[in-house]
Motif scaffolding. Sequence first.
Motif, short mmCIF file in Angstrom:
data_model
loop_
_atom_site.label_atom_id
_atom_site.label_comp_id
_atom_site.label_asym_id
_atom_site.label_seq_id
_atom_site.Cartn_x
_atom_site.Cartn_y
_atom_site.Cartn_z
N LEU A 65 -24.89 -53.94 65.87
CA LEU A 65 -26.21 -54.11 65.27
C LEU A 65 -26.98 -52.79 65.26
O LEU A 65 -27.62 -52.43 64.27
CB LEU A 65 -27.01 -55.17 66.04
CG LEU A 65 -26.56 -56.62 65.88
CD1 LEU A 65 -27.51 -57.54 66.63
CD2 LEU A 65 -26.51 -57.02 64.41
N TRP A 66 -26.90 -52.07 66.39
CA TRP A 66 -27.63 -50.81 66.48
C TRP A 66 -27.12 -49.80 65.46
O TRP A 66 -27.91 -49.15 64.77
CB TRP A 66 -27.54 -50.26 67.90
CG TRP A 66 -28.18 -48.92 68.07
CD1 TRP A 66 -27.57 -47.72 68.30
CD2 TRP A 66 -29.58 -48.63 68.01
NE1 TRP A 66 -28.49 -46.72 68.40
CE2 TRP A 66 -29.73 -47.24 68.22
CE3 TRP A 66 -30.72 -49.41 67.80
CZ2 TRP A 66 -30.98 -46.62 68.23
CZ3 TRP A 66 -31.96 -48.78 67.80
CH2 TRP A 66 -32.08 -47.41 68.02
N LEU A 67 -25.81 -49.66 65.34
CA LEU A 67 -25.24 -48.73 64.38
C LEU A 67 -25.60 -49.11 62.96
O LEU A 67 -25.93 -48.25 62.13
CB LEU A 67 -23.72 -48.68 64.54
CG LEU A 67 -22.97 -47.74 63.59
CD1 LEU A 67 -23.40 -46.30 63.80
CD2 LEU A 67 -21.46 -47.88 63.78
N SER A 68 -25.58 -50.40 62.64
CA SER A 68 -25.91 -50.86 61.29
C SER A 68 -27.38 -50.61 60.97
O SER A 68 -27.71 -50.18 59.86
CB SER A 68 -25.58 -52.35 61.16
OG SER A 68 -24.21 -52.59 61.40
N ILE A 69 -28.26 -50.88 61.93
CA ILE A 69 -29.69 -50.67 61.70
C ILE A 69 -30.00 -49.19 61.54
O ILE A 69 -30.76 -48.78 60.65
CB ILE A 69 -30.51 -51.28 62.86
CG1 ILE A 69 -30.40 -52.81 62.83
CG2 ILE A 69 -31.98 -50.87 62.77
CD1 ILE A 69 -31.02 -53.49 64.03
N VAL A 70 -29.41 -48.35 62.41
CA VAL A 70 -29.65 -46.91 62.31
C VAL A 70 -29.10 -46.36 61.00
O VAL A 70 -29.74 -45.53 60.33
CB VAL A 70 -29.02 -46.18 63.52
CG1 VAL A 70 -29.08 -44.67 63.33
CG2 VAL A 70 -29.74 -46.58 64.81
N THR A 71 -27.92 -46.81 60.60
CA THR A 71 -27.34 -46.38 59.33
C THR A 71 -28.25 -46.75 58.17
O THR A 71 -28.49 -45.94 57.26
CB THR A 71 -25.95 -47.00 59.12
OG1 THR A 71 -25.08 -46.60 60.19
CG2 THR A 71 -25.35 -46.56 57.80
N THR A 72 -28.74 -47.99 58.18
CA THR A 72 -29.64 -48.44 57.12
C THR A 72 -30.92 -47.61 57.08
O THR A 72 -31.39 -47.21 56.01
CB THR A 72 -29.98 -49.93 57.31
OG1 THR A 72 -28.77 -50.70 57.36
CG2 THR A 72 -30.85 -50.43 56.17
#
Length: 283
Positions: free
Chosen positions: A65-72
């Motif tokens: 979740l953290w990687l996806s949110i930061v990427t977004t």
Amino acid sequence: MRRSFGIIAPVVLWLTIFLVVPMIAVFAVSFMQRDELGNVVFTFTLEHYARFFDPLYLGIYWDTLWLSIVTTAICLLLAYPLAYYISQASPGRQKMWLILITVPFWINFLIRAYAWVLLLRTQGIVNQVLLDFGWIQEPLQMLYTKGAVLLGMVYTFIPFMVLPIYVALEQMDKRLLEAASDLGAGRWSAFWHITLPQTKSGIMTGSVLVFVTTTGMFVVTDILGGAKAQMLSNIIQNQFLGARNWPFGSALSVVFVISALIIIGLFQRALRSKYEASKEARA
């Protein structure tokens, strides 16, 4: 009415067969067991959902979740200025920029991913340049890190953010900007109160595309992250293809889909509330 249904019937049939039915099957299998050979046993159980709360899988889940949110977030911060610049350019330059943005899609995804390996590995181009200029004394470990995965994700999915925002900027009513300028509004004030709210649909579309695709991406983490950067999608892939534990993989998939829908709903609600607050302030 019948004519309209006849037009969309093939789409509905396609989505039902290849999306709805498989999701129902995955949901059903998540409550089943497996035997020693990996075959699905039709016996009801909740152990796979309970297993998800193991600290190991919870940690991987939060990392995903953290990687996806930061990427977004990074894609949004980089894509919005670029999309805005393209929308303000001449028609010829707009075509050139749009072609440049879509060029990576002309190249096989695996080739692009392995190109980053050549750049980031210990004997790669980046380390060699840094050594030649004397900026570092020994090669940096850039490959097989979370930073490499984040870089690969942003590079891969930033076009998915640029294009929807560009379309929203092109479709906005430019007369409102002229009216704001006539009323004495500055460029930043006009952007914050007029441009940004009118491009909400583009921001939402791009964010959903990047977030959902990032959470389900396992190729980038396999190639650029190795064993040091595992995402939930990698675990799901392994459960289906390696461990032959389809019920547990299905349970992880269900949790993954539900959590993604919740986050998307919260993000959409936050954008809507921000837009309504900005609208009230203008009134």
